[in-house]
Design a protein around this motif. Structure first.
Motif, PDB file in Angstrom:
ATOM      1  N   VAL A  35       0.860  -1.177   0.000  1.00 33.25           N
ATOM      2  CA  VAL A  35       0.000   0.000   0.000  1.00 33.25           C
ATOM      3  C   VAL A  35       0.900   1.232   0.000  1.00 33.25           C
ATOM      4  CG1 VAL A  35      -0.260  -0.207   2.507  1.00 33.25           C
ATOM      5  CG2 VAL A  35      -1.794   1.276   1.241  1.00 33.25           C
ATOM      6  N   VAL A  36       0.631   2.158  -0.913  1.00 31.53           N
ATOM      7  CA  VAL A  36       1.408   3.400  -1.029  1.00 31.53           C
ATOM      8  C   VAL A  36       0.578   4.536  -0.450  1.00 31.53           C
ATOM      9  CG1 VAL A  36       2.541   5.009  -2.603  1.00 31.53           C
ATOM     10  CG2 VAL A  36       2.616   2.539  -3.070  1.00 31.53           C
ATOM     11  N   PHE A  37       1.203   5.341   0.393  1.00 34.28           N
ATOM     12  CA  PHE A  37       0.519   6.432   1.076  1.00 34.28           C
ATOM     13  C   PHE A  37       1.073   7.783   0.622  1.00 34.28           C
ATOM     14  CE2 PHE A  37       0.429   2.869   4.071  1.00 34.28           C
ATOM     15  CZ  PHE A  37      -0.876   2.883   4.552  1.00 34.28           C
ATOM     16  N   ALA A  38       0.263   8.810   0.833  1.00 35.25           N
ATOM     17  CA  ALA A  38       0.708  10.193   0.673  1.00 35.25           C
ATOM     18  C   ALA A  38       0.153  11.010   1.818  1.00 35.25           C
ATOM     19  CB  ALA A  38       0.229  10.783  -0.650  1.00 35.25           C
ATOM     20  N   SER A  39       0.924  11.947   2.302  1.00 35.15           N
ATOM     21  CA  SER A  39       0.390  12.948   3.219  1.00 35.15           C
ATOM     22  C   SER A  39       0.666  14.320   2.622  1.00 35.15           C
ATOM     23  CB  SER A  39       1.000  12.820   4.619  1.00 35.15           C
ATOM     24  OG  SER A  39       2.374  13.125   4.602  1.00 35.15           O
ATOM     25  N   GLN A  40      -0.303  15.193   2.755  1.00 36.82           N
ATOM     26  CA  GLN A  40      -0.233  16.531   2.164  1.00 36.82           C
ATOM     27  C   GLN A  40      -0.630  17.515   3.245  1.00 36.82           C
ATOM     28  OE1 GLN A  40      -0.122  16.429  -1.598  1.00 36.82           O
ATOM     29  NE2 GLN A  40       0.554  18.550  -1.565  1.00 36.82           N
ATOM     30  N   GLY A  41       0.290  18.381   3.649  1.00 30.82           N
ATOM     31  CA  GLY A  41       0.029  19.319   4.726  1.00 30.82           C
ATOM     32  C   GLY A  41      -1.023  20.348   4.369  1.00 30.82           C
ATOM     33  N   GLU A  42      -1.566  20.962   5.412  1.00 34.52           N
ATOM     34  CA  GLU A  42      -2.556  22.017   5.173  1.00 34.52           C
ATOM     35  C   GLU A  42      -1.957  23.127   4.327  1.00 34.52           C
ATOM     36  OE1 GLU A  42      -5.866  24.527   7.760  1.00 34.52           O
ATOM     37  OE2 GLU A  42      -4.140  23.631   8.767  1.00 34.52           O
ATOM     38  N   LEU A  43      -0.679  23.416   4.575  1.00 35.81           N
ATOM     39  CA  LEU A  43       0.057  24.313   3.695  1.00 35.81           C
ATOM     40  C   LEU A  43       0.611  23.458   2.556  1.00 35.81           C
ATOM     41  CD1 LEU A  43       2.013  26.528   6.246  1.00 35.81           C
ATOM     42  CD2 LEU A  43       0.042  27.194   4.850  1.00 35.81           C
ATOM     43  N   ASP A  44       0.197  23.742   1.331  1.00 39.09           N
ATOM     44  CA  ASP A  44       0.571  22.915   0.180  1.00 39.09           C
ATOM     45  C   ASP A  44       1.985  23.248  -0.271  1.00 39.09           C
ATOM     46  OD1 ASP A  44       0.588  21.191  -1.913  1.00 39.09           O
ATOM     47  OD2 ASP A  44      -0.784  22.341  -3.183  1.00 39.09           O
TER      48      ASP A  44
END
Length: 234
Positions: A42-51
């Motif tokens: 499984v590949v994940f991504a996290s993206q902060g509130e500030l892009d």
């Protein structure tokens, strides 16, 4: 006629023997999964509130399920994560030299994402061939040995000296060369990494939710993603 029949029977016998030898050789090939062993990724991504790239992250978990019988959801599960980060915890994009890296486990990575109020996405879990799982373990051992540093902009450093989080995952498979993710980060980069692994995926359209449950992730705010939809359009 009798001699012809005997000759034909001999050829059939040799053919059966050859087939048996070939089957045995295939079973003994490295990377061949044994009965009762299944592999997933499984590949994940996290993206902060500030892009911004410094608040984005790509990571992946590789899973082995072992057991007997048709109920795979009852198999014993072991999971290994590639989540390559600076040991300092501070991602500095313009840092000139590589720094010491650390490979976080899945729980630590998700805590880091929550601390940034980041949006987390996933592709999979997909069933994969054993060889991808084996390669992932080799990459994890390399990361944890200290042989590789962390560098957000790793041009000229990868894969020999340093890597960023994206390439630490994608470089599990370099058979076709190094994956070029260009300027992408976060969800777009993770999508490219998941697609990069498609040749190892047994059925890329089937997601094994029971594996996700066994990772202890059920109920967490992690968005499942699908193929064929560009991340930039979400």
């Amino acid at each position: 006629m009798q001699g012809a029949r005997q000759s034909g029977q001999a050829r059939k016998a040799r053919s059966r023997a050859t087939a048996a030898v070939v089957a045995l050789a295939l079973a003994l090939l490295p990377g061949a999964a044994r009965a009762g062993e299944l592999y997933f990724a499984v590949v994940f991504a996290s993206q902060g509130e500030l892009d911004l790239p410094r608040y984005a992250h790509t990571f992946a978990t590789f899973i082995k399920a072992t057991g007997e019988g048709p109920n795979a959801d009852r198999y014993a599960v072991e999971a290994h994560t590639i989540s390559w980060s600076p040991a300092s915890g501070d991602v500095r994009i313009a840092r000139f030299w590589p720094e010491r890296g650390t490979n976080l486990d899945l729980a630590s990575t998700l805590r880091w994402a929550r601390s940034l109020d980041a949006r987390v996405s996933r592709w999979g879990p997909f069933q994969v061939r054993k060889e991808l799982y084996d390669r992932a373990l080799v990459q994890i051992a390399r990361l944890e040995s200290g042989a590789l540093g962390y560098k957000a902009l790793d041009v000229g450093q990868r894969p020999r000296y340093a890597s960023n989080c994206i390439h630490a995952v994608s470089d599990v498979d370099t058979d076709g060369g190094l994956l070029d993710t260009g300027p992408h980060y976060g969800e777009e980069a993770s999508y490219l990494v998941a697609y990069h692994f498609r040749r190892w995926t047994i059925d890329p359209c089937r997601v094994h939710e029971w594996v996700y449950d066994r990772l202890g992730l059920r109920g967490l705010p992690i968005q499942p993603r699908t193929w064929g939809r560009a991340p930039a359009a979400w």
